[in-house]
Design a protein around this motif. Structure first.
Motif, PDB file in Angstrom:
ATOM      1  N   ASP A 385      13.782  41.442  18.081  1.00  0.00           N
ATOM      2  CA  ASP A 385      14.992  41.662  17.290  1.00  0.00           C
ATOM      3  C   ASP A 385      15.874  40.422  17.256  1.00  0.00           C
ATOM      4  N   SER A 386      15.870  39.657  18.337  1.00  0.00           N
ATOM      5  CA  SER A 386      16.710  38.458  18.378  1.00  0.00           C
ATOM      6  C   SER A 386      16.307  37.473  17.287  1.00  0.00           C
ATOM      7  N   THR A 387      15.011  37.350  17.020  1.00  0.00           N
ATOM      8  CA  THR A 387      14.566  36.419  15.977  1.00  0.00           C
ATOM      9  C   THR A 387      14.865  36.969  14.590  1.00  0.00           C
ATOM     10  N   ALA A 388      14.694  38.278  14.407  1.00  0.00           N
ATOM     11  CA  ALA A 388      14.973  38.880  13.104  1.00  0.00           C
ATOM     12  C   ALA A 388      16.453  38.750  12.757  1.00  0.00           C
ATOM     13  N   GLN A 389      17.328  38.967  13.729  1.00  0.00           N
ATOM     14  CA  GLN A 389      18.763  38.883  13.477  1.00  0.00           C
ATOM     15  C   GLN A 389      19.208  37.440  13.249  1.00  0.00           C
ATOM     16  N   PHE A 390      18.654  36.513  14.046  1.00  0.00           N
ATOM     17  CA  PHE A 390      19.006  35.101  13.850  1.00  0.00           C
ATOM     18  C   PHE A 390      18.567  34.622  12.469  1.00  0.00           C
ATOM     19  N   GLY A 391      17.346  34.934  12.089  1.00  0.00           N
ATOM     20  CA  GLY A 391      16.840  34.501  10.790  1.00  0.00           C
ATOM     21  C   GLY A 391      17.612  35.096   9.637  1.00  0.00           C
ATOM     22  N   TYR A 392      18.023  36.333   9.777  1.00  0.00           N
ATOM     23  CA  TYR A 392      18.785  36.966   8.702  1.00  0.00           C
ATOM     24  C   TYR A 392      20.128  36.271   8.521  1.00  0.00           C
ATOM     25  N   ARG A 393      20.790  35.930   9.643  1.00  0.00           N
ATOM     26  CA  ARG A 393      22.075  35.226   9.527  1.00  0.00           C
ATOM     27  C   ARG A 393      21.893  33.828   8.947  1.00  0.00           C
ATOM     28  N   ALA A 394      20.780  33.175   9.305  1.00  0.00           N
ATOM     29  CA  ALA A 394      20.531  31.839   8.752  1.00  0.00           C
ATOM     30  C   ALA A 394      20.275  31.906   7.256  1.00  0.00           C
ATOM     31  N   ALA A 395      19.578  32.951   6.829  1.00  0.00           N
ATOM     32  CA  ALA A 395      19.280  33.097   5.402  1.00  0.00           C
ATOM     33  C   ALA A 395      20.445  33.676   4.632  1.00  0.00           C
ATOM     34  N   HIS A 396      21.352  34.366   5.334  1.00  0.00           N
ATOM     35  CA  HIS A 396      22.498  35.004   4.683  1.00  0.00           C
ATOM     36  C   HIS A 396      23.772  34.645   5.468  1.00  0.00           C
ATOM     37  N   PRO A 397      24.272  33.417   5.316  1.00  0.00           N
ATOM     38  CA  PRO A 397      25.461  32.987   6.069  1.00  0.00           C
ATOM     39  C   PRO A 397      26.676  33.879   5.837  1.00  0.00           C
ATOM     40  N   GLU A 398      26.693  34.536   4.716  1.00  0.00           N
ATOM     41  CA  GLU A 398      27.840  35.384   4.408  1.00  0.00           C
ATOM     42  C   GLU A 398      27.815  36.701   5.180  1.00  0.00           C
ATOM     43  N   ALA A 399      26.657  37.022   5.786  1.00  0.00           N
ATOM     44  CA  ALA A 399      26.521  38.285   6.515  1.00  0.00           C
ATOM     45  C   ALA A 399      27.367  38.243   7.788  1.00  0.00           C
TER      46      ALA A 399
END
Length: 494
Positions: A385-399
């Motif tokens: 989950d740590s990688t999924a959450q990090f990647g999502y924030r990197a791909a969606h800075p506005e999140a």
């Protein structure tokens, strides 16, 4: 003078007393026709004789006979005055009389064998053993239910109950226990509750709410200034408050970086601690190759530690110092040249996933077991989950930043290159800055067959490891149960 008539007339017989009658009956008498009662020539009384109506002998030739009641009445025609009765002279005669006595009008005499047949035997009353046993079982069941219920309540609400009644021990350290050194960072906008948690994590205060409770009790509303402070461990909350208010404890040109922070969070902390523009630090960290790092970013390379710089330090000097400290840690762990990026990537996942340093080696082994095609249960997917959450924030800075340990459906399905639920193998790079222990665990993991792990208590960090998915599902149920009991905890999404 004597009356002549009395001398010539025989005296009249005086009435016999009862005693005299009994003695007369016992006295032996010679048999005679006038004295012998009606019977045979042997002088043995017949059935009509009163002797037969007397008490029968209790034993007769081994046969137990019933005793005839003493009130037996002799027929009037055969009644004889007591003085005229004759008793048997011997025991034999008495026995003979008993043998010739008429059968009583009641039931036939029973033999000894007849007395002990089942229908004639009186069964003794049974004691209530079975009833006592049932009662005991019921009592034990009730007590067991009370104990089990009490244990459930204590396991579920023990912490809250203990805190409510003050059973969880002292709320603060004692004066005079302070020792060592603790460096803490107060961020812009931190209030009393956030600072209380920071002091606890640094070992300054005894409990997460010790400092905050002291502020409430003292009705104190101090002003806290952002920066780095040097305090001691095991301080009282009162002493910690005084230390934070003392300008001498505020460190200038000092930055304290924590394990697990990203490059973004690290640069912001450095800007605050060094009073340096954030834009300068971001520009200095933009090109990893300037520091000999062959990667797309410096993620994982800015080592978490406390740094103090001389006045006039440049942004490039700050970044270089942090990268050099990372190389030192890699060398101490025995990481081979050229393998740094891989080890830092594994170590960064360990740092973010491991709830405690004691679990780091096992978490690293889970990663390697899932990457091993011969034993992997996940077909090479790390599913962290740590990688999924990090990647999502990197791909969606506005999140918005998510503090929950549970990933959303959008995070789990996003195709970014860090999402290990979508892409097998390691992510494209580190997801955070690991410390010495995480790097050491990535280099030398703890041997074992674990494929899964989950933290089941987000307060204590208790983590359970499993080799099969069935075990993992049972462990995950414990986490969901804990979150159900602690819905306001940030890790549960509260």
């Amino acid at each position: 003078m004597t009356d002549p008539s009395r001398e010539s007339t025989p005296p009249e017989a005086s009435p016999m007393t009862r005693r005299q009658a009994r003695e007369s009956a016992r006295a032996p008498q010679a048999p005679s026709a006038s004295a012998t009662p009606e019977g045979d020539a042997s002088g043995v009384p017949t059935a009509g004789d009163p002797v037969s109506a007397a008490r029968a002998m209790p034993w007769d030739d081994g046969i137990f006979v019933e005793r005839t009641p003493a009130t037996t009445v002799t027929p009037a025609a055969e009644a004889t005055p007591p003085a005229e009765r004759s008793a048997p002279a011997t025991l034999a005669e008495t026995a003979a009389l008993a043998s010739q006595a008429p059968a009583p009008s009641g039931p036939e005499p029973a033999s000894l064998e007849d007395l002990f047949v089942p229908e004639n035997t009186v069964e003794p009353k049974r004691r209530g053993g079975r009833g006592c046993l049932v009662t005991l079982v019921i009592l034990l069941a009730i007590l067991g239910g009370i104990v089990a219920g009490g244990m459930y309540v204590w396991n579920t609400y023990g912490t809250q109950i203990a805190e409510r009644f003050g059973w969880d021990g002292p709320s603060d350290y004692e004066a005079g226990e302070a020792t060592g050194e603790a460096i803490i960072t107060i961020e812009e906008g931190d209030g009393g509750e956030a600072i209380s948690q920071t002091l606890y994590e640094a070992g300054v205060t005894l409990k997460p709410d010790s400092f905050y409770d002291h502020l409430l009790d003292a009705d104190a509303i101090p002003t806290f200034y952002p920066g780095i402070y040097r305090l001691q461990q095991k301080m009282t909350s009162e002493a910690a408050l005084a230390a934070l208010a003392d300008p001498a404890n505020k460190l200038e040109n000092t930055v304290a970086l924590q394990e697990g922070w990203t490059v973004s969070a690290t640069l912001e902390a450095a800007s605050t601690g060094l009073d340096m523009p954030l834009e300068e630090l971001q520009a200095a960290a933009e090109d990893p190759s300037a520091y000999g790092v062959e990667a797309d970013s410096l993620e994982g390379w800015l080592f978490p530690a406390t740094y103090t710089f001389d006045p006039g330090v440049t942004a490039e000097d700050v970044i270089k110092t942090m990268v050099d400290r990372t190389r030192e840690s890699l060398a101490n762990a025995g990481v081979a040249a050229g393998d740094e990026q891989r080890i830092l990537t594994v170590a960064s996942i360990v740092q973010r996933e491991g709830a405690s340093r004691e679990d780091f080696g096992m978490v690293a082994q889970v990663i390697y077991n899932r990457l091993d095609p011969e034993i992997s249960d996940t077909n090479g997917l790390l599913q962290m989950d740590s990688t999924a959450q990090f990647g999502y924030r990197a791909a969606h800075p506005e999140a918005a930043e998510q503090g929950s340990v549970f990933s959303s459906e959008e995070q789990l399905n996003d195709p970014n290159p860090w999402n290990t639920y979508v892409h097998p193998g390691l992510p494209v790079g580190p997801i955070a800055n690991p410390g010495d222990e995480a790097i050491q665990a990535a280099q030398q993991p703890t041997e074992g067959g674990w494929q899964y792990f989950v933290t089941v208590n987000l307060e204590t960090g208790e983590t359970l490891f499993a080799e099969t998915y069935a075990e993992q599902q049972q462990n995950e149920a414990q986490l969901h149960a804990w979150c159900a009991d602690n819905p306001d905890h940030g890790g549960c999404g509260g």
